[in-house]
Every structure is written in structure tokens, then in C-alpha cells.
Scaffold this motif. Sequence first.
Motif, PDB file in Angstrom:
ATOM      1  N   MET A   1       0.855  -1.200   0.000  1.00 60.03           N
ATOM      2  CA  MET A   1       0.000   0.000   0.000  1.00 60.03           C
ATOM      3  C   MET A   1       0.886   1.243   0.000  1.00 60.03           C
ATOM      4  N   SER A   2       0.566   2.173  -0.871  1.00 64.48           N
ATOM      5  CA  SER A   2       1.396   3.366  -0.960  1.00 64.48           C
ATOM      6  C   SER A   2       1.130   4.272   0.249  1.00 64.48           C
ATOM      7  N   PRO A   3       2.150   4.931   0.756  1.00 63.32           N
ATOM      8  CA  PRO A   3       2.005   5.709   1.982  1.00 63.32           C
ATOM      9  C   PRO A   3       1.352   7.077   1.762  1.00 63.32           C
ATOM     10  N   THR A   4       1.134   7.467   0.518  1.00 59.97           N
ATOM     11  CA  THR A   4       0.601   8.799   0.264  1.00 59.97           C
ATOM     12  C   THR A   4      -0.849   8.896   0.721  1.00 59.97           C
ATOM     13  N   SER A   5      -1.284  10.122   1.040  1.00 60.72           N
ATOM     14  CA  SER A   5      -2.659  10.337   1.505  1.00 60.72           C
ATOM     15  C   SER A   5      -3.610  10.293   0.315  1.00 60.72           C
ATOM     16  N   SER A   6      -4.903  10.137   0.621  1.00 65.08           N
ATOM     17  CA  SER A   6      -5.869  10.056  -0.471  1.00 65.08           C
ATOM     18  C   SER A   6      -5.932  11.356  -1.271  1.00 65.08           C
ATOM     19  N   SER A   7      -5.726  12.511  -0.587  1.00 61.90           N
ATOM     20  CA  SER A   7      -5.698  13.784  -1.327  1.00 61.90           C
ATOM     21  C   SER A   7      -4.558  13.788  -2.339  1.00 61.90           C
ATOM     22  N   ASP A   8      -3.403  13.242  -1.921  1.00 64.01           N
ATOM     23  CA  ASP A   8      -2.245  13.236  -2.828  1.00 64.01           C
ATOM     24  C   ASP A   8      -2.523  12.426  -4.088  1.00 64.01           C
ATOM     25  N   VAL A   9      -3.262  11.307  -3.906  1.00 69.05           N
ATOM     26  CA  VAL A   9      -3.585  10.465  -5.057  1.00 69.05           C
ATOM     27  C   VAL A   9      -4.436  11.260  -6.051  1.00 69.05           C
ATOM     28  N   LEU A  10      -5.416  11.970  -5.504  1.00 69.50           N
ATOM     29  CA  LEU A  10      -6.312  12.777  -6.338  1.00 69.50           C
ATOM     30  C   LEU A  10      -5.541  13.904  -7.032  1.00 69.50           C
TER      31      LEU A  10
ATOM     32  N   TYR B   1     -22.409  11.297  -3.145  1.00 67.71           N
ATOM     33  CA  TYR B   1     -20.948  11.301  -3.082  1.00 67.71           C
ATOM     34  C   TYR B   1     -20.394  10.958  -4.459  1.00 67.71           C
ATOM     35  N   SER B   2     -19.188  11.410  -4.764  1.00 66.94           N
ATOM     36  CA  SER B   2     -18.405  10.849  -5.860  1.00 66.94           C
ATOM     37  C   SER B   2     -17.176  10.232  -5.211  1.00 66.94           C
ATOM     38  N   PHE B   3     -16.586   9.248  -5.891  1.00 66.95           N
ATOM     39  CA  PHE B   3     -15.437   8.607  -5.260  1.00 66.95           C
ATOM     40  C   PHE B   3     -14.183   8.703  -6.116  1.00 66.95           C
ATOM     41  N   VAL B   4     -13.066   8.778  -5.426  1.00 64.16           N
ATOM     42  CA  VAL B   4     -11.769   8.738  -6.101  1.00 64.16           C
ATOM     43  C   VAL B   4     -11.172   7.354  -5.827  1.00 64.16           C
ATOM     44  N   VAL B   5     -10.616   6.732  -6.882  1.00 60.84           N
ATOM     45  CA  VAL B   5      -9.988   5.424  -6.709  1.00 60.84           C
ATOM     46  C   VAL B   5      -8.634   5.637  -6.032  1.00 60.84           C
ATOM     47  N   LEU B   6      -8.380   4.930  -4.939  1.00 61.32           N
ATOM     48  CA  LEU B   6      -7.103   5.074  -4.236  1.00 61.32           C
ATOM     49  C   LEU B   6      -6.174   3.904  -4.526  1.00 61.32           C
ATOM     50  N   ASP B   7      -6.773   2.748  -4.746  1.00 62.18           N
ATOM     51  CA  ASP B   7      -5.979   1.560  -5.044  1.00 62.18           C
ATOM     52  C   ASP B   7      -6.883   0.523  -5.686  1.00 62.18           C
ATOM     53  N   GLY B   8      -6.330  -0.266  -6.599  1.00 63.93           N
ATOM     54  CA  GLY B   8      -7.125  -1.314  -7.226  1.00 63.93           C
ATOM     55  C   GLY B   8      -7.751  -0.861  -8.534  1.00 63.93           C
TER      56      GLY B   8
ATOM     57  N   THR C   1     -17.456  -1.210 -19.473  1.00 63.94           N
ATOM     58  CA  THR C   1     -17.338  -0.147 -20.474  1.00 63.94           C
ATOM     59  C   THR C   1     -16.119   0.751 -20.260  1.00 63.94           C
ATOM     60  N   SER C   2     -15.412   0.558 -19.171  1.00 61.46           N
ATOM     61  CA  SER C   2     -14.158   1.283 -18.969  1.00 61.46           C
ATOM     62  C   SER C   2     -13.495   0.800 -17.683  1.00 61.46           C
ATOM     63  N   PHE C   3     -12.196   0.985 -17.621  1.00 62.43           N
ATOM     64  CA  PHE C   3     -11.451   0.699 -16.384  1.00 62.43           C
ATOM     65  C   PHE C   3     -11.106   2.027 -15.711  1.00 62.43           C
ATOM     66  N   PHE C   4     -10.974   2.003 -14.394  1.00 65.01           N
ATOM     67  CA  PHE C   4     -10.518   3.178 -13.664  1.00 65.01           C
ATOM     68  C   PHE C   4      -9.434   2.773 -12.676  1.00 65.01           C
ATOM     69  N   VAL C   5      -8.388   3.583 -12.615  1.00 69.35           N
ATOM     70  CA  VAL C   5      -7.240   3.280 -11.756  1.00 69.35           C
ATOM     71  C   VAL C   5      -7.051   4.391 -10.733  1.00 69.35           C
ATOM     72  N   ALA C   6      -6.032   4.256  -9.907  1.00 71.05           N
ATOM     73  CA  ALA C   6      -5.776   5.215  -8.823  1.00 71.05           C
ATOM     74  C   ALA C   6      -5.789   6.657  -9.330  1.00 71.05           C
ATOM     75  N   GLY C   7      -6.497   7.517  -8.610  1.00 68.19           N
ATOM     76  CA  GLY C   7      -6.572   8.934  -8.951  1.00 68.19           C
ATOM     77  C   GLY C   7      -7.803   9.293  -9.757  1.00 68.19           C
ATOM     78  N   ASP C   8      -8.375   8.302 -10.446  1.00 64.02           N
ATOM     79  CA  ASP C   8      -9.558   8.576 -11.262  1.00 64.02           C
ATOM     80  C   ASP C   8     -10.781   8.822 -10.379  1.00 64.02           C
ATOM     81  N   ILE C   9     -11.704   9.643 -10.887  1.00 62.10           N
ATOM     82  CA  ILE C   9     -12.997   9.852 -10.215  1.00 62.10           C
ATOM     83  C   ILE C   9     -14.064   9.374 -11.192  1.00 62.10           C
TER      84      ILE C   9
END
Lengths: 78, 244
Positions: B1-10, B53-60, B76-84
Motif C-alpha cells: 500500500m502506498s504511503p501517500t494520503s488520499s488527497s495526494d492520489v487525487l 458522493y463521488s469517489f476517487v480510486v485510491l488503489d485497485g 465499459t471502462s477501467f478506472f485506476v488510482a486517482g480517477d474519479i
Amino acid sequence: MARFFFDTGDRDLVLLDEIGVECGGLEEVRRVGFEGLIDLTRDALKSVDGQKVFVEVRDENGDKVLRLSLSLQIMLMR
Amino acid sequence: MSPTSSSDVLIRKLETISEIREAEIAVLKSIPIQEKDFSANHDLVREGERPVYSFVVLDGLIGSTKYTSEGKRQITSFFVAGDIPDLHGLHLSVMDCNFSTLTPARVGFMRHDVLRSICDQHPRIAAAFWRSTLIDAAMYREWVTNVGRREAYTRMAHILCELIFRLRAVGRIEDHIADIPITQAALGDALGLSTVHVNRMLQELRRDGLIATTGTRMHAIDWPRLTHAGDFDTTYLHQKNPAD
């Protein structure tokens, strides 16, 4: 559930399935094999008279379970 | 798991696609993000719901999915870390598709009212969010073309290229090796292919020396040839500074 391996091919190229698919019985093996044959036909069938495409299924012991095949016939009518 | 905060991922993701500055970064950092872990194959949002709510992907890996009346699933699409993935829910109140985890995933939920008031006060952030949904739409266009018109081999190579490129863009992988613990059935639902044909295509890509797989790890051994085989041109991803 058991794992079955769906080798697919035509005359020139047979690809052995190294991953396999979990199936709950022979009926499912047949359905999965048939869906595979449709995709294979769309991809590998060329306009060549006599060409065959097939899916051949092995179980985990390597014993053959089922074979589905299609062959193309092109006949000139005049 | 990456140590960065969820805000940093976004923030990292938004930086790859837009011009945000220190002031905006500080505002983005102030958004409360409620983190949650999910196992694979969990529906995060369902069609017909009215999320607040909307969500940001943090991992997975997350997939947007639709079902036919016969119950067949299309990813219909993939979403990775940082995507909303469901950012459009901010303006379109009724969700028109599902968002499901395709692998174990961690996501962060952000309240719509918070996002709305930030957009009202910070036009640069509103523009970055807009840009994000526009790029999502570009990815959907590419996806339709891929599934509708490319041969299975090209289709498979293309989707692998997109995943690896996007994971690299947000710093999730350094090289061209990605851990993608996605089932062949899910790959089939993404590509519109039977599981048997998914296996055959992976086998062909391996035989041609383009990829190597160990368990769920996918290594693009020959990236230039894989992108060529996959008819992969990164224009539609609209990155500011593409890594490749």
C-alpha cells in the motif's frame, strides 16, 4: 467446479490453453467451448475452401473431453 | 500500500491532466475524503441510484459496467488510482451505469455539496474536474472503437497498453510490469470476448514475445511492439506530459 483446458486451432496453428476455465459440468464445458468456437471462427476463418476451426477440451488429467469443429465449404455453382 | 494520503492520489492525477497551482492544491487537500476498502466484485454505485458522493480510486481497479436485459455484462471502462469514475454524478443526478470493483480496491468518497461549493469558488478546479470527465468520455469513445471494430488480438493488446500506460501516468508502476489480478471472465466482459478466446489471445501475445505473465503479474516485455500490435495511440488520454 473443475478446470478444463480449451485448445483452439485451425489447420496451421493450434494454441494450447495454459490457463483453463472453471466449469461446473459437461453442459457448461459445451457452452463455453461453443462460445469460444464462435469467436475463433470470426477471427481465424479465412475464405479458404475446406478450412477447419476447432476447440478441443482437456480435463485436468489431460484426458480429452469434447471437440467442437466447423469446416468451410466453398463451391462454385457456375 | 502506498504511503501517500488520499488527497495526494487525487492531486497527482489532476496534475497529469490539468493546470492546477499551489492555491488549488491547498483547496483540494481540504476536501474531506472518507476512505473505504472493498473486496473484488463489489458494486460501489448501482444504476438508478442517486448518489450524494463521488469517489476517487485510491488503489485497485474499478470497472464501469452495464447489463443487457438478458443479464450479460459489458465492462465499459477501467478506472485506476486517482480517477474519479462517477464525477458526472455531480451534475447527472440518476446514475446510468454501475461502478464495481474488479480487484480488491480502496476508494475515497467525497460529498457532492462540498465539491459543488469548491467548483463555485475555484474555477481552475472546476475546469480540472470538467477536463477529467471529458477525458473519461474520450476513453469511452476509444473503448467502443476497440470492442466494435478491432480484431480480438489487437483489442486485447490495446486494453493492456491502456492499463499499463495509465498506471504509469499516475506513478503506480515504474516500468511495464503491472499486477492486474483481474479474472479472464472480467477481461472477456471488457473485450466482448468469450473466456476461451481471452485465453487464446493471451497465449498468442505470449507466444509472440509481447507479454509474459506470472500469476496475476503482466509484463509488457516489448512495449513498442505491444503498442503497435494494440493500435495504441495515447492522444485520447490527453496527458500533459506523456511518459512514453
